[in-house]
Design a protein around this motif. Structure first.
Motif, PDB file in Angstrom:
ATOM      1  N   ALA A 125       0.806  -1.222   0.000  1.00 23.25           N
ATOM      2  CA  ALA A 125       0.000   0.000   0.000  1.00 23.25           C
ATOM      3  C   ALA A 125       0.835   1.267   0.000  1.00 23.25           C
ATOM      4  CB  ALA A 125      -0.930   0.002   1.212  1.00 23.25           C
ATOM      5  N   MET A 126       2.103   1.171   0.427  1.00 20.27           N
ATOM      6  CA  MET A 126       2.899   2.374   0.636  1.00 20.27           C
ATOM      7  C   MET A 126       4.195   2.378  -0.157  1.00 20.27           C
ATOM      8  SD  MET A 126       2.591   3.168   4.701  1.00 20.27           S
ATOM      9  CE  MET A 126       1.003   3.536   5.440  1.00 20.27           C
ATOM     10  N   SER A 127       4.692   3.586  -0.356  1.00 20.82           N
ATOM     11  CA  SER A 127       6.011   3.749  -0.960  1.00 20.82           C
ATOM     12  C   SER A 127       7.071   3.422   0.081  1.00 20.82           C
ATOM     13  CB  SER A 127       6.197   5.193  -1.442  1.00 20.82           C
ATOM     14  OG  SER A 127       6.276   6.084  -0.321  1.00 20.82           O
ATOM     15  N   ASP A 128       8.312   3.298  -0.375  1.00 18.95           N
ATOM     16  CA  ASP A 128       9.402   2.970   0.544  1.00 18.95           C
ATOM     17  C   ASP A 128       9.505   3.971   1.687  1.00 18.95           C
ATOM     18  OD1 ASP A 128      10.004   0.826  -1.045  1.00 18.95           O
ATOM     19  OD2 ASP A 128      11.882   1.646  -1.844  1.00 18.95           O
ATOM     20  N   ASN A 129       9.466   5.249   1.363  1.00 19.08           N
ATOM     21  CA  ASN A 129       9.644   6.277   2.388  1.00 19.08           C
ATOM     22  C   ASN A 129       8.455   6.346   3.341  1.00 19.08           C
ATOM     23  OD1 ASN A 129      12.164   6.990   1.432  1.00 19.08           O
ATOM     24  ND2 ASN A 129      11.360   8.567   0.070  1.00 19.08           N
ATOM     25  N   GLU A 130       7.268   6.025   2.851  1.00 23.15           N
ATOM     26  CA  GLU A 130       6.099   5.976   3.730  1.00 23.15           C
ATOM     27  C   GLU A 130       6.227   4.794   4.694  1.00 23.15           C
ATOM     28  OE1 GLU A 130       2.954   7.970   0.527  1.00 23.15           O
ATOM     29  OE2 GLU A 130       3.029   5.796   0.820  1.00 23.15           O
ATOM     30  N   VAL A 131       6.706   3.669   4.189  1.00 30.59           N
ATOM     31  CA  VAL A 131       6.941   2.510   5.051  1.00 30.59           C
ATOM     32  C   VAL A 131       7.937   2.868   6.148  1.00 30.59           C
ATOM     33  CG1 VAL A 131       7.939   0.193   5.167  1.00 30.59           C
ATOM     34  CG2 VAL A 131       6.359   0.777   3.313  1.00 30.59           C
ATOM     35  N   LEU A 132       8.991   3.574   5.777  1.00 29.90           N
ATOM     36  CA  LEU A 132       9.987   3.976   6.773  1.00 29.90           C
ATOM     37  C   LEU A 132       9.393   4.935   7.797  1.00 29.90           C
ATOM     38  CD1 LEU A 132      13.231   4.410   4.631  1.00 29.90           C
ATOM     39  CD2 LEU A 132      12.785   2.687   6.389  1.00 29.90           C
ATOM     40  N   PHE A 221       0.318   8.672   6.916  1.00 27.50           N
ATOM     41  CA  PHE A 221      -0.961   8.763   7.621  1.00 27.50           C
ATOM     42  C   PHE A 221      -2.111   8.996   6.644  1.00 27.50           C
ATOM     43  CE2 PHE A 221       1.555  10.383  11.470  1.00 27.50           C
ATOM     44  CZ  PHE A 221       1.613   9.107  12.018  1.00 27.50           C
ATOM     45  N   GLN A 222      -1.855   9.832   5.639  1.00 29.47           N
ATOM     46  CA  GLN A 222      -2.899  10.090   4.646  1.00 29.47           C
ATOM     47  C   GLN A 222      -3.247   8.810   3.890  1.00 29.47           C
ATOM     48  OE1 GLN A 222      -4.599  13.189   4.012  1.00 29.47           O
ATOM     49  NE2 GLN A 222      -5.886  11.618   3.050  1.00 29.47           N
ATOM     50  N   ARG A 223      -2.223   8.011   3.602  1.00 29.20           N
ATOM     51  CA  ARG A 223      -2.447   6.751   2.911  1.00 29.20           C
ATOM     52  C   ARG A 223      -3.345   5.840   3.746  1.00 29.20           C
ATOM     53  NH1 ARG A 223      -0.540   5.990  -2.249  1.00 29.20           N
ATOM     54  NH2 ARG A 223       1.556   6.634  -1.599  1.00 29.20           N
ATOM     55  N   LEU A 224      -3.075   5.779   5.035  1.00 28.03           N
ATOM     56  CA  LEU A 224      -3.892   4.948   5.917  1.00 28.03           C
ATOM     57  C   LEU A 224      -5.314   5.485   5.999  1.00 28.03           C
ATOM     58  CD1 LEU A 224      -1.294   4.383   8.768  1.00 28.03           C
ATOM     59  CD2 LEU A 224      -2.168   2.641   7.209  1.00 28.03           C
ATOM     60  N   LEU A 225      -5.424   6.795   6.042  1.00 34.88           N
ATOM     61  CA  LEU A 225      -6.746   7.412   6.103  1.00 34.88           C
ATOM     62  C   LEU A 225      -7.537   7.108   4.835  1.00 34.88           C
ATOM     63  CD1 LEU A 225      -8.508   9.231   7.882  1.00 34.88           C
ATOM     64  CD2 LEU A 225      -7.523  11.196   6.697  1.00 34.88           C
ATOM     65  N   ASP A 226      -6.861   7.167   3.697  1.00 33.02           N
ATOM     66  CA  ASP A 226      -7.514   6.863   2.423  1.00 33.02           C
ATOM     67  C   ASP A 226      -7.961   5.401   2.380  1.00 33.02           C
ATOM     68  OD1 ASP A 226      -7.027   9.459   1.638  1.00 33.02           O
ATOM     69  OD2 ASP A 226      -5.267   8.952   0.417  1.00 33.02           O
ATOM     70  N   LEU A 227      -7.102   4.520   2.864  1.00 31.16           N
ATOM     71  CA  LEU A 227      -7.418   3.099   2.849  1.00 31.16           C
ATOM     72  C   LEU A 227      -8.617   2.772   3.733  1.00 31.16           C
ATOM     73  CD1 LEU A 227      -3.835   1.568   3.010  1.00 31.16           C
ATOM     74  CD2 LEU A 227      -5.423   1.402   1.095  1.00 31.16           C
ATOM     75  N   ASP A 246      -9.698  13.030  15.385  1.00 28.85           N
ATOM     76  CA  ASP A 246      -9.623  13.683  14.086  1.00 28.85           C
ATOM     77  C   ASP A 246      -8.340  13.237  13.400  1.00 28.85           C
ATOM     78  OD1 ASP A 246      -9.572  15.264  11.891  1.00 28.85           O
ATOM     79  OD2 ASP A 246      -9.855  17.164  12.941  1.00 28.85           O
ATOM     80  N   THR A 247      -8.443  12.188  12.611  1.00 25.77           N
ATOM     81  CA  THR A 247      -7.246  11.655  11.963  1.00 25.77           C
ATOM     82  C   THR A 247      -6.678  12.622  10.937  1.00 25.77           C
ATOM     83  OG1 THR A 247      -8.664  10.476  10.389  1.00 25.77           O
ATOM     84  CG2 THR A 247      -7.935   9.265  12.326  1.00 25.77           C
ATOM     85  N   GLN A 248      -7.527  13.397  10.326  1.00 25.25           N
ATOM     86  CA  GLN A 248      -7.044  14.377   9.363  1.00 25.25           C
ATOM     87  C   GLN A 248      -6.151  15.406  10.042  1.00 25.25           C
ATOM     88  OE1 GLN A 248      -7.643  14.325   5.878  1.00 25.25           O
ATOM     89  NE2 GLN A 248      -5.905  15.726   6.069  1.00 25.25           N
ATOM     90  N   LYS A 249      -6.472  15.724  11.275  1.00 27.40           N
ATOM     91  CA  LYS A 249      -5.652  16.673  12.023  1.00 27.40           C
ATOM     92  C   LYS A 249      -4.244  16.138  12.189  1.00 27.40           C
ATOM     93  CE  LYS A 249      -5.317  19.074  16.463  1.00 27.40           C
ATOM     94  NZ  LYS A 249      -5.949  19.306  17.797  1.00 27.40           N
ATOM     95  N   ARG A 250      -4.144  14.841  12.390  1.00 23.42           N
ATOM     96  CA  ARG A 250      -2.836  14.215  12.544  1.00 23.42           C
ATOM     97  C   ARG A 250      -2.029  14.322  11.252  1.00 23.42           C
ATOM     98  NH1 ARG A 250      -2.408   8.076  14.844  1.00 23.42           N
ATOM     99  NH2 ARG A 250      -0.288   8.161  15.653  1.00 23.42           N
ATOM    100  N   VAL A 251      -2.692  14.112  10.144  1.00 25.36           N
ATOM    101  CA  VAL A 251      -2.049  14.278   8.838  1.00 25.36           C
ATOM    102  C   VAL A 251      -1.570  15.723   8.681  1.00 25.36           C
ATOM    103  CG1 VAL A 251      -2.424  14.255   6.346  1.00 25.36           C
ATOM    104  CG2 VAL A 251      -3.424  12.459   7.772  1.00 25.36           C
ATOM    105  N   ASP A 252      -2.452  16.657   9.019  1.00 24.45           N
ATOM    106  CA  ASP A 252      -2.149  18.078   8.840  1.00 24.45           C
ATOM    107  C   ASP A 252      -1.006  18.538   9.742  1.00 24.45           C
ATOM    108  OD1 ASP A 252      -4.200  18.147   7.009  1.00 24.45           O
ATOM    109  OD2 ASP A 252      -5.661  19.005   8.405  1.00 24.45           O
ATOM    110  N   GLU A 253      -0.948  17.991  10.957  1.00 25.04           N
ATOM    111  CA  GLU A 253       0.103  18.407  11.891  1.00 25.04           C
ATOM    112  C   GLU A 253       1.489  18.054  11.363  1.00 25.04           C
ATOM    113  OE1 GLU A 253      -0.975  16.576  15.560  1.00 25.04           O
ATOM    114  OE2 GLU A 253      -2.255  18.250  16.187  1.00 25.04           O
ATOM    115  N   MET A 254       1.636  16.846  10.801  1.00 23.77           N
ATOM    116  CA  MET A 254       2.925  16.458  10.241  1.00 23.77           C
ATOM    117  C   MET A 254       3.254  17.285   8.997  1.00 23.77           C
ATOM    118  SD  MET A 254       4.405  14.080  12.121  1.00 23.77           S
ATOM    119  CE  MET A 254       3.912  15.206  13.462  1.00 23.77           C
ATOM    120  N   ALA A 255       2.236  17.588   8.202  1.00 25.28           N
ATOM    121  CA  ALA A 255       2.451  18.404   7.010  1.00 25.28           C
ATOM    122  C   ALA A 255       2.885  19.818   7.394  1.00 25.28           C
ATOM    123  CB  ALA A 255       1.177  18.449   6.175  1.00 25.28           C
TER     124      ALA A 255
END
Length: 268
Positions: A125-132, A221-227, A246-255
């Motif tokens: 489901a993820m790219s190498d860097n997302e897995v890392l 995190f976005q990938r997991l949210l999409d899945l 709010d999982t989207q908030k978690r995505v946004d915080e890292m971004a």
């Protein structure tokens, strides 16, 4: 771990969700046959040393590896993970070892003994860097002792409290049924919001330390949210995000953190 052939949702298990799944038909575990009252055993379980917990963790992960489909060295997922972690056998004072479970779960967990297990479903489901990024998050739970503490709690709160004890300075071995019950406890445990947030930051730093754009933390995190279809339900998505309303908030915080640090979002 709902059936003998399913891996746990985490740990630690991250465990010690481990963290994290299987009866050990061929294991030759020597049980401590000394009879001790349940109350006394419970007290001893409470006073398990960190060293005892690590020994139980090693026993648990060995059991997991023996009863889950571990990718052989020549498997494409095993080769990919080996290449990804070639320079990550030692990180931040931890000795780490990695294996792939050939299951479809979008899942991963790390244990207090340094064992990191990644499911093929997550790698698909993820790219190498997302897995890392996910691996860094799980290592964060180990480094912050979340995994160890959660595993110890699982030992104390399951029926194992009637059989787990430290006698003569050595932790008693666990039976197959005890390991099965422990797996149920581990699978159903989760970390606090604060623990997850700290692990998120650790994963972010983990990527930076390895010269990887930390935007991939947000992207994972976005990938997991999409899945999950936008909902924190099921498998690793539930484990990784269930403590956050709010999982989207978690995505946004890292971004936001990556942007503030001057990193541009990767195109892929």
């Amino acid at each position: 771990m709902k059936t003998p052939n399913m891996i746990t949702k985490s740990l630690l298990l991250s465990a010690a969700l481990a963290t994290s799944a299987v009866l050990c038909a061929n294991a030759q575990i020597k049980l401590n046959s000394k009879t001790v009252g349940a109350a006394t055993k419970a007290v001893k379980a409470v006073t398990l040393s960190n060293e005892d917990v690590i020994e139980y963790t090693k026993e648990y992960i060995q059991w997991m590896d023996e009863h889950n489909p571990v990718a052989p060295a020549d498997d494409e997922f095993a080769i990919r993970l080996k290449n990804l972690t070639a320079n990550l056998q030692n990180y931040d004072g931890l000795n780490l070892n990695y294996k792939v479970y050939l299951v479809k779960d979008v899942n991963a967990f790390a244990c207090a003994d340094g064992s990191v297990r990644v499911c093929a479903g997550l790698m698909q489901a993820m790219s190498d860097n997302e897995v890392l990024g996910v691996i860094g998050h799980e290592i964060g739970h180990v480094k912050n002792t979340d995994s160890r503490d959660a595993f110890k709690s699982a030992l104390m709160t399951s029926a194992l409290k009637d059989g787990v004890s430290s006698q003569g300075g050595t932790a008693a071995a666990l039976s197959d049924s005890q390991l099965g019950e422990l797996g149920e406890q581990v699978a159903n445990m989760s970390f606090s919001r604060k623990q997850e947030s700290i692990a998120d930051d650790y994963g972010y730093k983990f990527l930076k330390d390895n010269n990887i754009n930390p935007w991939y933390m947000s992207m994972a995190f976005q990938r997991l949210l999409d899945l999950s279809g936008g909902a924190s339900e099921g498998g690793f998505t539930k484990k990784l995000m269930s403590s956050h309303p709010d999982t989207q908030k978690r995505v946004d915080e890292m971004a936001k953190k990556a942007t503030k640090d001057g990193f541009e979002k990767p195109t892929s």
